[in-house]
Each structure stands twice: as structure tokens, then as C-alpha cells.
Design a protein around this motif. Structure first.
Motif, PDB file in Angstrom:
ATOM      1  N   PHE A 170      19.909  67.201  17.171  1.00 28.47           N
ATOM      2  CA  PHE A 170      20.654  68.311  17.746  1.00 28.47           C
ATOM      3  C   PHE A 170      22.119  67.934  17.980  1.00 28.47           C
ATOM      4  O   PHE A 170      23.021  68.731  17.742  1.00 28.47           O
ATOM      5  N   GLY A 171      22.338  66.708  18.438  1.00 27.87           N
ATOM      6  CA  GLY A 171      23.713  66.276  18.696  1.00 27.87           C
ATOM      7  C   GLY A 171      24.564  66.326  17.441  1.00 27.87           C
ATOM      8  O   GLY A 171      25.709  66.793  17.460  1.00 27.87           O
ATOM      9  N   VAL A 172      24.004  65.851  16.328  1.00 28.69           N
ATOM     10  CA  VAL A 172      24.756  65.836  15.073  1.00 28.69           C
ATOM     11  C   VAL A 172      24.993  67.263  14.575  1.00 28.69           C
ATOM     12  O   VAL A 172      26.114  67.621  14.204  1.00 28.69           O
ATOM     13  N   ILE A 173      23.944  68.091  14.621  1.00 24.60           N
ATOM     14  CA  ILE A 173      24.088  69.468  14.132  1.00 24.60           C
ATOM     15  C   ILE A 173      25.132  70.217  14.971  1.00 24.60           C
ATOM     16  O   ILE A 173      26.045  70.854  14.427  1.00 24.60           O
ATOM     17  N   LEU A 174      25.012  70.102  16.300  1.00 24.43           N
ATOM     18  CA  LEU A 174      25.960  70.812  17.174  1.00 24.43           C
ATOM     19  C   LEU A 174      27.371  70.244  17.020  1.00 24.43           C
ATOM     20  O   LEU A 174      28.348  70.991  16.959  1.00 24.43           O
ATOM     21  N   GLY A 175      27.465  68.909  16.930  1.00 22.52           N
ATOM     22  CA  GLY A 175      28.780  68.275  16.809  1.00 22.52           C
ATOM     23  C   GLY A 175      29.470  68.675  15.516  1.00 22.52           C
ATOM     24  O   GLY A 175      30.678  68.953  15.506  1.00 22.52           O
ATOM     25  N   LEU A 176      28.713  68.711  14.418  1.00 24.95           N
ATOM     26  CA  LEU A 176      29.310  69.101  13.134  1.00 24.95           C
ATOM     27  C   LEU A 176      29.706  70.575  13.156  1.00 24.95           C
ATOM     28  O   LEU A 176      30.786  70.939  12.684  1.00 24.95           O
ATOM     29  N   THR A 177      28.835  71.411  13.719  1.00 22.66           N
ATOM     30  CA  THR A 177      29.144  72.844  13.753  1.00 22.66           C
ATOM     31  C   THR A 177      30.407  73.091  14.571  1.00 22.66           C
ATOM     32  O   THR A 177      31.306  73.828  14.150  1.00 22.66           O
ATOM     33  N   ALA A 178      30.471  72.461  15.735  1.00 22.84           N
ATOM     34  CA  ALA A 178      31.648  72.660  16.588  1.00 22.84           C
ATOM     35  C   ALA A 178      32.890  72.030  15.956  1.00 22.84           C
ATOM     36  O   ALA A 178      33.995  72.561  16.075  1.00 22.84           O
ATOM     37  N   GLY A 179      32.676  70.888  15.274  1.00 18.40           N
ATOM     38  CA  GLY A 179      33.822  70.191  14.700  1.00 18.40           C
ATOM     39  C   GLY A 179      34.390  70.890  13.479  1.00 18.40           C
ATOM     40  O   GLY A 179      35.600  70.912  13.263  1.00 18.40           O
ATOM     41  N   LEU A 180      33.503  71.489  12.680  1.00 14.03           N
ATOM     42  CA  LEU A 180      33.945  72.039  11.400  1.00 14.03           C
ATOM     43  C   LEU A 180      34.435  73.481  11.504  1.00 14.03           C
ATOM     44  O   LEU A 180      35.182  73.937  10.646  1.00 14.03           O
ATOM     45  N   THR A 181      34.005  74.206  12.536  1.00 14.69           N
ATOM     46  CA  THR A 181      34.412  75.607  12.622  1.00 14.69           C
ATOM     47  C   THR A 181      34.932  75.934  14.020  1.00 14.69           C
ATOM     48  O   THR A 181      34.412  75.435  15.014  1.00 14.69           O
ATOM     49  N   GLU A 223      33.032  75.797  17.671  1.00 10.91           N
ATOM     50  CA  GLU A 223      33.568  75.156  18.869  1.00 10.91           C
ATOM     51  C   GLU A 223      33.535  76.118  20.051  1.00 10.91           C
ATOM     52  O   GLU A 223      33.095  75.763  21.148  1.00 10.91           O
ATOM     53  N   ALA A 224      33.994  77.351  19.803  1.00  6.79           N
ATOM     54  CA  ALA A 224      34.046  78.337  20.884  1.00  6.79           C
ATOM     55  C   ALA A 224      32.649  78.625  21.430  1.00  6.79           C
ATOM     56  O   ALA A 224      32.468  78.836  22.633  1.00  6.79           O
ATOM     57  N   ALA A 225      31.660  78.623  20.547  1.00  7.31           N
ATOM     58  CA  ALA A 225      30.304  78.966  20.989  1.00  7.31           C
ATOM     59  C   ALA A 225      29.608  77.787  21.656  1.00  7.31           C
ATOM     60  O   ALA A 225      28.931  77.950  22.667  1.00  7.31           O
TER      61      ALA A 225
END
Lengths: 266, 273
Positions: free
Chosen positions: B93-104, B108-110
Motif C-alpha cells: 500500500f505504501g508503494v502504491i499510494l506513494g507512487l500515485t501521490a508522487g506521479l500525479t 497528491e491532493a487525494a
């Protein structure tokens, strides 16, 4: 004079220019970095772009590289182009040949063969498997050159690629760039603030100031131009365009010095 | 000339130079050994009763006996399984959330506000709630470890993605890379060193949370061993379990180090070594 050359340039060359910009402007906030700029580069032509810091030369290069949005302005650049930056910008986590092969179409075997050939051409055949962070400054820049050339670009953009190299390495790199240019014949735009470098390499030198082309010089001397001070007058004039006044008597070519700005040296 | 003489002079007394060079390293062993010795003597002389603290020699003997009988290995396996399961979930979960927030920007906002809110709640404080929700079986223990390890992995992955050298991204774009190939060749490898920092934190935290989570009515595992030992005042077993926790932490660190040596072989520290 320079304006006249610019206007008549497309007519003089029947071939389509490789690069064509018309009335190109770019502003950041309230400052016009580039302001109604016209530019043509012929296929296979080596153009140097001189300018002081903040003259907009990097912005122009980024535009030609396709790194900045151009917002429906009149810009024509070849599809195949490559950039060599001042810092080599190699991916440190990829070995040298993988950096060169990065983004090449086709299968991995072909890409490696091409990368290998390009690296041999810049004299780095023995460094294929090296990590980029173990390369010297000169080797890094040669890798960056190989990475640009392997794409067989029609337009090669050089953004002060030798500025951070020592003087001896720089001289060697000048020779290498000329050899590669002669072998592959891309159009080249070299951005630099080194007048001597521009004189040593280019067919044509543009001086960019306040977002416009302030002067243009065609260099008709055979290459190896730095010898015997034959380019001294040209050098002095280019420096004057850049706001650097130099004494006129040093090399005794007073005849050259008396030419008005923009005169073609031959 | 004077310099040469000084060097020769020093060479003539190698016996003096040797201890001076090695003393700081050896010296670091002295105080822990003295403490162990005092501890042993304290228990042997009767100054420290064994129900307060068992002697180091007894602890070692107990450890050996528990290992031979298979009691220790089987319980370590249970604990390790819990930590690994929780860590795996937290990592994913950490990697998925970190990549999602980092890449878009949208990501990040969500995600970032929620993660920051989560950060303000100490994970261990959620234990009672998880017991209510999941009972006292394996689930609350694993969920607790997963929840606690998500954040360091998320934060460092996010920071790693955002911290990738913009000039390298630009160079790659000028070579025609975009979308998935840009992410795969440039952004993910660039974020990797930072991710490993997060992984190292997460492993440390997983063991810390394991210690607490295992006290929740465990039927097996190091925590259960400690609980049982406490009831019988077997301080030797308690100390054995503490040693096991410490070794787990060390092993986790060594594991990340080994991974880094492989995955970050391009870094100068490893290149030169």
C-alpha cells in the motif's frame, strides 16, 4: 546588414531550411525572453548562438528541443533531434551503453550494437559497461554526444556542452564535434558564451540580445581558425556585441577592425 | 629532511603505533563486556536475585536449550511470519499510494492529506479499536503492523518520486521518453534510494509494533513466550526473547543493506568499494 541576411536567407538557399522560426516570442511573467525572433538553419549548417546570461539563448534551445510548449507559434523543427546539455545528464543507474541506447526503437540487440558503434566513434568503446558516475567530465560529455548521435538527428542542439570541461579537454572535444558533424552532417545549433568556441566551430554566428538576434556573422575562414589571429577582428566585433570592449591593436589586423558591424569576414 | 627523519623515527617504534591505531575500535568493546561481567558477578554473588534478572550465562544456556527443543525456532517463525505479512501489506500500500501521490497532482491532493492525518495518530493507539473490530486472533496484529509501516514507505516513495532530478527527466524527454517508459527508466530508479530509506524504517517499525501486537493474547510467537515467562518469573526466557527481537532488527537491516548493494550498485559509495 544582419536583417537583410535574415530576410534573404531562405531565397538564397533553395533547400528547405531544417529549422524555421518566425516572429517567435516567449514570455515568463512580464518579461519577454524571446521577442519576435526569426531564425533559419539550413540542413547541415553549423550555427553558433552567442549571448550573455539571460539573453534567452537557453529558452531558444529548449524551444527547438521541444522541451517547452510553443503554443501554436510558427516553429518548424525536424522530428529527429537530440540535445547535449552542459551537464551530461546521464542516468546514473544505467551503464554507459544503456544510457546511449535509451529510448532507441527496435530490439535490444540492435540498440546495443548501435550504442556500441556510437561509443566507438567518440572513443569510448572501452567504457561500455562503466557506471556513469565513474566517468570523467570529458568522458561523460562524449557519452552524451554518442547518445545524441546514435539517434541520427537532423538537428543537433548543443547547450554549452563544453563549458564545464578543462581547457585541454575542451580543445579535444571541439575536434571531436567537428569530426562527428562532418561525418553525419546534422544541422547544429551550438549555444555558448565562448566567442572563441563559436569562431572555431560555426559556419554562422548569431548574437542573441534581449530576445532578438542582435547580430549575425558568417564565418568563411577555413577551420583551424584560431591560428595566427586571422579571426581577431571577428572576435572583437562579437565581443563588442556582447558588451565587452577589447583593445584594437593587439594583433595588428587594423584593416579588419575597421569594417562595420555585420561585415562578412573572408 | 626533517620530515623524512620523523617518519623513520615513527617506523622504529611500530609497537607503540599499533595499539594507538586499534585502541578506539577495541575500546568500544570494553564497557559492554565490563557491564556483562558485573551483571554475571552480581547474580552469582546473590546481589541480584534471578527472578529480577537472570545471569548472562543462564540466559545463554536457556537460549541453547530452547533452540534445541525447537521451542524458540517455532515461535520465532510465527513472529517473523506476522511481521513479514504486516510488512508486505504495508509495503504494497505504501508503494502504491506513494507512487500515485508522487506521479500525479490529483493523487497528491487525494492521498497526502489522509496520510498526514493518519500520521498524527500513533499506530499503536489503534490497537484497542482493532481488537474490537478484528478480535484477538492474528488479524489485528497483522493489520497493526501494516498500518504502522505504510507511512514511512509512502512518505519516502512519494519524496523519492518528487525528488528525481528534473534535469534527468528533461534529458530523457528530449530522447523521446514519455509516459510509462519515462516512469520505468527514470522516475522509479531515481526514487529507489529514497524508497530504501523508507523500507529500512518500515522494517524497524514492524518489529517495534510486533512486540506490542504480540502481547494481545497471542497463542504463539515471541510475545506469547514473554507473557508465559512473565507469569513464571522466568527472567532468563524474557531476556532470550529480547535478544531475539534485537537480532530480528539487525537481520532486517542487513537484509535492506544487501538489497541496496544489488539495486544501487551504481552509487559511488558502492562503485568505489
Amino acid at each position: 546588414m544582419s536583417k537583410q541576411i535574415l530576410q534573404s536567407f531562405p531565397a538564397e538557399t533553395p533547400v528547405q531550411p531544417s529549422v524555421r522560426l518566425r516572429k517567435f516570442s516567449r514570455r515568463f511573467g512580464t518579461t519577454n525572453v524571446l521577442d519576435g525572433l526569426d531564425l533559419d538553419i539550413a540542413p547541415g549548417e553549423f550555427v553558433a548562438l552567442l549571448g550573455r546570461s539571460g539573453s534567452g539563448k537557453t529558452t531558444l534551445l529548449r524551444t527547438l528541443a521541444g522541451l517547452d510548449a510553443i503554443a501554436e507559434q510558427d516553429v518548424r523543427v525536424p522530428a529527429k533531434r537530440a540535445v547535449v546539455f552542459q551537464d551530461a545528464r546521464l542516468l546514473p543507474w544505467k551503464k554507459v551503453w544503456r544510457n546511449v541506447a535509451l529510448g532507441l526503437p527496435g530490439n535490444a540487440r540492435d540498440a546495443k550494437a548501435k550504442a556500441q558503434a556510437a561509443l566507438s566513434e567518440v572513443g569510448l568503446a572501452h567504457r561500455l559497461e562503466a557506471w556513469p558516475l565513474t566517468l570523467s567530465g570529458g568522458e561523460s560529455q562524449r557519452t552524451a554526444l554518442a547518445r545524441a548521435l546514435v539517434r541520427e538527428p537532423e538537428l543537433l542542439l548543443l547547450d554549452e556542452p563544453f563549458a564545464s570541461l578543462d581547457a585541454l579537454t575542451r580543445i579535444k572535444m571541439h575536434g571531436l564535434v567537428l569530426d562527428l558533424w562532418r561525418a553525419h552532417r546534422p544541422s547544429v545549433l551550438l549555444v555558448t558564451h565562448d566567442v572563441d568556441e563559436a569562431i572555431a566551430l560555426a559556419d554562422r554566428i548569431l548574437v542573441l540580445d534581449k530576445g532578438r538576434i542582435a547580430a549575425e556573422e558568417r564565418v568563411a575562414l577555413p577551420r583551424q581558425r584560431d591560428a595566427e589571429g586571422r579571426s581577431h577582428g571577428l572576435r572583437r566585433r562579437l565581443l563588442a556585441h556582447l558588451g565587452v570592449e577589447t583593445p584594437a591593436t593587439a594583433h595588428g589586423d587594423a584593416a579588419l577592425l575597421s569594417f562595420p558591424t555585420g561585415e562578412v569576414v573572408s | 629532511m626533517a620530515l623524512a627523519e620523523t617518519i623513520t623515527g615513527a617506523d622504529r617504534a611500530p609497537a607503540l603505533r599499533f595499539p594507538r591505531a586499534t585502541w578506539p575500535t577495541l575500546g568500544r568493546w570494553v564497557s559492554p563486556l565490563v557491564l556483562l561481567l558485573l551483571w554475571e558477578l552480581g547474580v552469582r554473588s546473590g546481589l541480584i536475585p534471578p527472578r529480577v534478572l537472570a545471569a548472562p550465562s543462564d540466559v545463554l544456556a536457556t537460549m541453547w536449550a530452547m533452540t534445541i527443543s525447537g521451542e524458540l525456532p517455532s515461535n520465532v517463525a510465527v513472529s517473523l511470519g506476522r511481521a513479514a505479512a504486516g510488512l508486505a501489506i504495508g509495503l504494497t500500500f505504501g508503494v502504491i499510494l506513494g507512487l500515485t501521490a508522487g506521479l500525479t497532482k490529483t493523487g497528491e491532493a487525494a492521498i497526502d492529506p489522509l496520510m498526514q492525518i493518519k500520521r498524527t495518530i500513533p499506530s499503536l493507539a489503534l490497537a484497542p479499536l482493532f481488537i474490537v473490530w478484528f478480535g484477538i486472533g492474528e488479524t489485528p496484529k497483522i493489520v497493526l503492523i501494516a498500518i504502522a509501516t505504510v507511512f514511512p514507505v509512502y512518505l519516502n516513495t512519494f519524496a523519492g518520486v518528487r525528488g528525481v532530478d528534473k534535469r534527468l527527466v528533461e534529458a530523457a524527454r528530449s530522447l523521446g521518453l514519455k509516459g510509462p517508459s519515462l516512469i520505468f527508466h527514470v522516475i522509479l530508479p531515481g526514487a529507489l534510494p529514497s524508497f530504501f530509506v523508507g523500507l529500512r524504517y518500515a522494517i524497524g517499525i514492524s518489529i517495534l509494533v510486533l512486540v506490542v501486537a504480540e502481547q494481545i493474547n497471542a497463542q504463539a510467537g515471541i510475545g506469547q513466550l514473554i507473557n508465559a515467562a512473565r507469569d513464571f518469573m522466568r527472567t532468563d526466557i524474557i531476556v532470550v526473547c529480547l535478544i531475539v527481537y534485537a537480532l530480528l532488527g539487525l537481520a532486517g537491516d542487513a537484509f535492506v543493506r544487501a538489497l541496496e548493494r544489488r539495486a544501487l550498485a551504481w552509487r559511488p559509495s558502492f562503485v568505489e568499494g
